[in-house]
Each structure stands twice: as structure tokens, then as C-alpha cells.
Design a protein around this motif. Structure first.
Motif, short mmCIF file in Angstrom:
data_model
loop_
_atom_site.label_atom_id
_atom_site.label_comp_id
_atom_site.label_asym_id
_atom_site.label_seq_id
_atom_site.Cartn_x
_atom_site.Cartn_y
_atom_site.Cartn_z
N LEU A 46 0.83 -1.21 0.00
CA LEU A 46 0.00 0.00 0.00
C LEU A 46 0.87 1.25 0.00
N ALA A 47 1.93 1.22 0.80
CA ALA A 47 2.82 2.38 0.87
C ALA A 47 3.51 2.62 -0.47
N GLN A 48 3.99 1.56 -1.10
CA GLN A 48 4.64 1.71 -2.39
C GLN A 48 3.68 2.25 -3.44
N ALA A 49 2.44 1.81 -3.37
CA ALA A 49 1.45 2.21 -4.37
C ALA A 49 1.16 3.71 -4.31
N CYS A 50 1.17 4.28 -3.10
CA CYS A 50 0.88 5.72 -2.99
C CYS A 50 2.14 6.54 -2.75
N ARG A 51 3.30 5.90 -2.91
CA ARG A 51 4.60 6.57 -2.77
C ARG A 51 4.76 7.19 -1.38
N TYR A 52 4.65 6.30 -0.39
CA TYR A 52 4.79 6.70 1.01
C TYR A 52 5.91 5.88 1.63
N ASN A 53 6.76 6.53 2.42
CA ASN A 53 7.91 5.87 3.04
C ASN A 53 7.53 5.45 4.46
N LEU A 54 7.39 4.17 4.68
CA LEU A 54 7.00 3.68 5.99
C LEU A 54 8.06 3.92 7.06
N GLU A 55 9.32 3.99 6.65
CA GLU A 55 10.40 4.20 7.62
C GLU A 55 10.42 5.63 8.13
N THR A 56 10.31 6.60 7.22
CA THR A 56 10.36 8.01 7.62
C THR A 56 8.97 8.56 7.93
N LYS A 57 7.94 7.74 7.64
CA LYS A 57 6.54 8.17 7.84
C LYS A 57 6.27 9.49 7.12
N SER A 58 6.60 9.49 5.84
CA SER A 58 6.38 10.68 5.02
C SER A 58 6.18 10.29 3.56
N PHE A 59 5.48 11.15 2.83
CA PHE A 59 5.29 10.92 1.40
C PHE A 59 6.55 11.25 0.63
N PHE A 60 6.81 10.48 -0.42
CA PHE A 60 7.83 10.87 -1.37
C PHE A 60 7.30 12.06 -2.16
N PRO A 61 8.17 12.97 -2.60
CA PRO A 61 7.71 14.17 -3.32
C PRO A 61 6.91 13.88 -4.58
N ASP A 62 7.11 12.70 -5.18
CA ASP A 62 6.38 12.38 -6.42
C ASP A 62 5.10 11.61 -6.17
N SER A 63 4.64 11.55 -4.93
CA SER A 63 3.40 10.82 -4.63
C SER A 63 2.22 11.45 -5.36
N PRO A 64 1.39 10.63 -6.02
CA PRO A 64 0.21 11.17 -6.69
C PRO A 64 -0.84 11.69 -5.71
N VAL A 65 -0.67 11.36 -4.44
CA VAL A 65 -1.64 11.79 -3.42
C VAL A 65 -1.48 13.29 -3.11
N ILE A 66 -0.29 13.83 -3.30
CA ILE A 66 0.00 15.19 -2.84
C ILE A 66 -0.89 16.22 -3.52
N ALA A 67 -0.96 16.17 -4.83
CA ALA A 67 -1.76 17.17 -5.55
C ALA A 67 -2.94 16.55 -6.28
N GLY A 68 -3.09 15.22 -6.17
CA GLY A 68 -4.15 14.55 -6.90
C GLY A 68 -5.51 14.64 -6.22
N THR A 69 -6.51 14.16 -6.92
CA THR A 69 -7.86 14.13 -6.36
C THR A 69 -8.03 12.93 -5.45
N ASN A 70 -9.13 12.93 -4.70
CA ASN A 70 -9.45 11.79 -3.85
C ASN A 70 -9.58 10.52 -4.69
N ARG A 71 -10.13 10.65 -5.87
CA ARG A 71 -10.26 9.48 -6.75
C ARG A 71 -8.89 8.96 -7.17
N GLU A 72 -7.98 9.86 -7.52
CA GLU A 72 -6.64 9.44 -7.91
C GLU A 72 -5.92 8.76 -6.74
N ALA A 73 -6.16 9.24 -5.53
CA ALA A 73 -5.58 8.58 -4.36
C ALA A 73 -6.15 7.17 -4.21
#
Length: 234
Positions: A46-73
Motif C-alpha cells: 500500500l505504501a509503495q502504491a501511494c509513494r509513502y515511506n513507511l520508515e520516515t513516515k512521510s510521502f515521497f515528493p512524487d506521490s500522486p496523493v500530494i496534488a491529486g484528487t481523492n479518486r486518484e488517491a
């Protein structure tokens, strides 16, 4: 761009009104933990799919969740959680997001009241759902300070398309050139450029100054610096 001609300010929500990392990094970790229900391999997927780093507990800058819509998330998880429909995942994310603990980028009521005292119309346009946006604004006690609140599902479209920004200008009875768009992502600023609006970037999201500079009239540390940028002294 003539700053003195600005009569309205349209804000993005996450990363602009509210600090993105302080609000959503921890929320996402808790959501992944809940959705994986103790399955470490599923959590990693799940973390890889949304580009989230489980170790640092933060999103990668290229995560589609950051600027995307709820549907895209939600679309990030459809292949990993085939037992849920896209609509069910959208609802789950919207429900969880509506209850997030928000961290304002700056003290919001004083800033927004000063902007309104300068006779500026204010709005919010987010790629989140309108329901979540209103829940967040209500929780922060600032809903009544905005003339316009829209999400990607409000019928105007989503950023980086200019249509939702133009809807705000129309709602206020203003020309696009009289509106300033303020956001933390290139989506926000590209939409402003397409709408022929002024554009200010802020650094309370995950984008860097270098990411925002090509599309912005100015890049500020946070929205608290708008007062000086607009020469507001009231």
C-alpha cells in the motif's frame, strides 16, 4: 502582473492553508496500518502504491496523493485491494480524511480576517472532496471567512485545469486578472497560469522553490507572508 488590481484570493487547502507534512504524513501512516490490519507485506504494498515511506513516515515528493484528487488517491489501491470497488475506496479515504487532525500553516483566523478587511474576496479550491474541505474548514473555525469552497467533485473540474479557478472568478463577479491563486504545488500554479490569474507558491507543501519558481509570480515561505506581498497594512 499588477498586485494592486487583485480583488480576490483563491487558496489551495492542503499544503497551503494547512501544513502538508505535519497534517498528512502521520495520517497516511495510520491509514495504511489500519487498511493492512497487521499484515506487514500488505502495508508495504500500500505504501509503495501511494509513494509513502513507511520508515520516515512521510510521502515521497512524487506521490500522486500530494496534488491529486481523492479518486486518484483511491486508484493507487485498487489493484492491491480488489475486494473493494473504486467507489468504496473513495468513500473510505474521504471519511478518513474528513476526520484528520489538521495543522494550520499559520494562525488562520487573524490572517484571513485581515485579508477580508482589505476588501478581498476569499475562496478555497482543493483537489480533495468538497465534503472533506468543508469539514476541515469547519474544524479550523474559518468556513464563514470564505465566499467560495470547491473540491474536485463540486462540478467545476480539478486542478491543473483552469475551470474551477474561473468558477471562483465568476462567483465573485471578477475578471481572472483580478484573482490571485495561492498554492503549494505546480498543479495550483499551472491552473492559475491557464486561467490568466496571478500565482503565488508557498513552501508549506512538499514542493521546493525550484519546483514552483517556473510557474509563480512569487514563492513565499507560507501564506502569512501574503500581507507584505500584497502591501496590506490594515
Amino acid at each position: 502582473m499588477n498586485r494592486s488590481s487583485i480583488r480576490a484570493v483563491l487558496f489551495d487547502k492542503d499544503g497551503t492553508l494547512f501544513d502538508f507534512g505535519a497534517t498528512w504524513n502521520g495520517w497516511a501512516g495510520r491509514l495504511i496500518s489500519k487498511m493492512s490490519d497487521g499484515d506487514a507485506e500488505l502495508a508495504q504494498q500500500l505504501a509503495q502504491a501511494c509513494r509513502y515511506n513507511l520508515e520516515t513516515k512521510s510521502f515521497f515528493p512524487d506521490s500522486p496523493v500530494i496534488a491529486g484528487t481523492n479518486r486518484e488517491a483511491a486508484q493507487c489501491f485498487t489493484d492491491i485491494l480488489p475486494q473493494f470497488t473504486l467507489e468504496e475506496l473513495e468513500t473510505r479515504l474521504a471519511d478518513e480524511a474528513a476526520n484528520a487532525d489538521l495543522v494550520p500553516a499559520v494562525p488562520l483566523p487573524p490572517l484571513l480576517n485581515r485579508l477580508r478587511a482589505a476588501d478581498l474576496r476569499l475562496g478555497v479550491m482543493t483537489n480533495d472532496t468538497e465534503r472533506a474541505a468543508r469539514a476541515h474548514l469547519n474544524k479550523a473555525g474559518i468556513t464563514d471567512l470564505f465566499d467560495f469552497v470547491a473540491g474536485f467533485d463540486s462540478g467545476y473540474g480539478a486542478k491543473p485545469d483552469p475551470d474551477p479557478l474561473l468558477a471562483f472568478a465568476t462567483h465573485c463577479g471578477l475578471k481572472p486578472s483580478q484573482v490571485l491563486m495561492v498554492g503549494d504545488s505546480s498543479h495550483d500554479l499551472i491552473a492559475a497560469r491557464a486561467a490568466r490569474m496571478s500565482a503565488v507558491g508557498v513552501l508549506t507543501g512538499l514542493a521546493s522553490r525550484a519546483d514552483l519558481d517556473p510557474f509563480a509570480d512569487a514563492v513565499l515561505p507560507d501564506i502569512g507572508h501574503l500581507l507584505d506581498w500584497l502591501s496590506i497594512t490594515v
